[in-house]
Design a protein around this motif. Structure first.
Motif, PDB file in Angstrom:
ATOM      1  N   MET A   1      38.568  29.371  47.637  1.00  0.00           N
ATOM      2  CA  MET A   1      39.703  28.813  46.906  1.00  0.00           C
ATOM      3  C   MET A   1      39.895  29.543  45.572  1.00  0.00           C
ATOM      4  O   MET A   1      41.021  29.895  45.188  1.00  0.00           O
ATOM      5  CB  MET A   1      39.494  27.328  46.651  1.00  0.00           C
ATOM      6  N   LEU A   2      38.790  29.750  44.864  1.00  0.00           N
ATOM      7  CA  LEU A   2      38.891  30.423  43.564  1.00  0.00           C
ATOM      8  C   LEU A   2      39.247  31.893  43.719  1.00  0.00           C
ATOM      9  O   LEU A   2      39.940  32.463  42.867  1.00  0.00           O
ATOM     10  CB  LEU A   2      37.571  30.273  42.797  1.00  0.00           C
ATOM     11  N   VAL A   3      38.800  32.507  44.816  1.00  0.00           N
ATOM     12  CA  VAL A   3      39.143  33.913  45.050  1.00  0.00           C
ATOM     13  C   VAL A   3      40.642  34.068  45.225  1.00  0.00           C
ATOM     14  O   VAL A   3      41.259  34.993  44.694  1.00  0.00           O
ATOM     15  CB  VAL A   3      38.391  34.441  46.295  1.00  0.00           C
ATOM     16  N   ARG A   4      41.263  33.130  45.970  1.00  0.00           N
ATOM     17  CA  ARG A   4      42.718  33.193  46.144  1.00  0.00           C
ATOM     18  C   ARG A   4      43.431  32.986  44.809  1.00  0.00           C
ATOM     19  O   ARG A   4      44.439  33.631  44.523  1.00  0.00           O
ATOM     20  CB  ARG A   4      43.161  32.136  47.163  1.00  0.00           C
ATOM     21  N   LEU A   5      42.904  32.068  43.980  1.00  0.00           N
ATOM     22  CA  LEU A   5      43.499  31.825  42.672  1.00  0.00           C
ATOM     23  C   LEU A   5      43.367  33.067  41.788  1.00  0.00           C
ATOM     24  O   LEU A   5      44.315  33.463  41.101  1.00  0.00           O
ATOM     25  CB  LEU A   5      42.831  30.629  42.004  1.00  0.00           C
ATOM     26  N   GLN A   6      42.198  33.704  41.817  1.00  0.00           N
ATOM     27  CA  GLN A   6      41.977  34.921  41.031  1.00  0.00           C
ATOM     28  C   GLN A   6      42.944  36.022  41.445  1.00  0.00           C
ATOM     29  O   GLN A   6      43.522  36.718  40.619  1.00  0.00           O
ATOM     30  CB  GLN A   6      40.537  35.416  41.209  1.00  0.00           C
TER      31      GLN A   6
END
Length: 209
Positions: A1-6
């Motif tokens: 999830m955080l990778v997509r946000l990054q």
């Protein structure tokens, strides 16, 4: 999830900024995702709710999982201790999946039960004030959720903020708790403890940029 946000924001440091308490070792469901937000209508909690909705939206697009976002507002312990009889009755309203205006009606009903009918109008107004504020805050969270157009629930809890957030996370088997904090040194994060039943994400410093 955080990778997509990054990737969307063009950054590579969000994980170290946002991950306040790491994910515990537990089996995760591929069919459903539960995101909970500690919401109190402050600007930081607005940001946390916005991030939760964004992550929920991206997760729903990228997977077949059912994603639910839940907002939790806690009426703090100090006020509860002043009027234990009132809040003992009111604690039967922990989860709200109906229009927020029903909260005020329900609380008014609690305050006019026979065993409490001796309280003065002035005291009743004083007791209702924080609950009406809670009503407003939950209504605000639900209004922000309208654009989400996905599964959304709101909770009203009474007691210690950290303890009540833990209870809701455990009850709902949440995957992530979002809080409006920027540091592991924030008092709220410290009250959650290190052995928390879900990962805890805060808001990144770059949100002001």
């Amino acid at each position: 999830m955080l990778v997509r946000l990054q990737s969307t924001l063009g950054r590579n440091d969000l994980t170290e900024q946002m991950l306040l308490i790491p994910e515990p070792n537990k089996a995760l469901s591929a069919e459903s995702v539960n995101l909970i937000v500690a919401y109190d209508a402050s600007p930081n909690s607005h940001a946390a709710l916005d991030i939760a909705f964004w992550i929920a939206h991206q997760t729903r697009l990228a997977t077949n999982a059912q994603v639910t976002v839940q907002a939790v507002y806690v009426v703090e312990e100090d006020y509860k201790h002043q009027y234990p009889d009132i809040f003992h009755s009111a604690k039967h309203l922990p989860t709200l999946e109906c229009p927020a205006s029903n909260l005020s009606k329900a609380v008014t009903s609690v305050l006019t039960q026979p065993k409490l009918n001796a309280i003065t109008p002035q005291l009743q107004d004083k007791l209702l004030a924080p609950l009406q504020e809670a009503d407003k805050i939950i209504w605000q969270a639900r209004s922000l959720a309208e654009e989400w157009q996905g599964a959304f629930k709101s909770h009203l809890r009474f007691g210690d903020v950290g303890a009540e957030l833990r209870k809701v996370v455990e009850l709902e088997a949440a995957d992530i708790l979002f809080v409006g904090c920027r540091s592991v040194n924030h008092p709220l994060v410290k009250t959650l403890g290190t052995n928390f039943p879900s990962a805890v994400l805060g808001i990144p410093n770059c949100i002001d940029e």
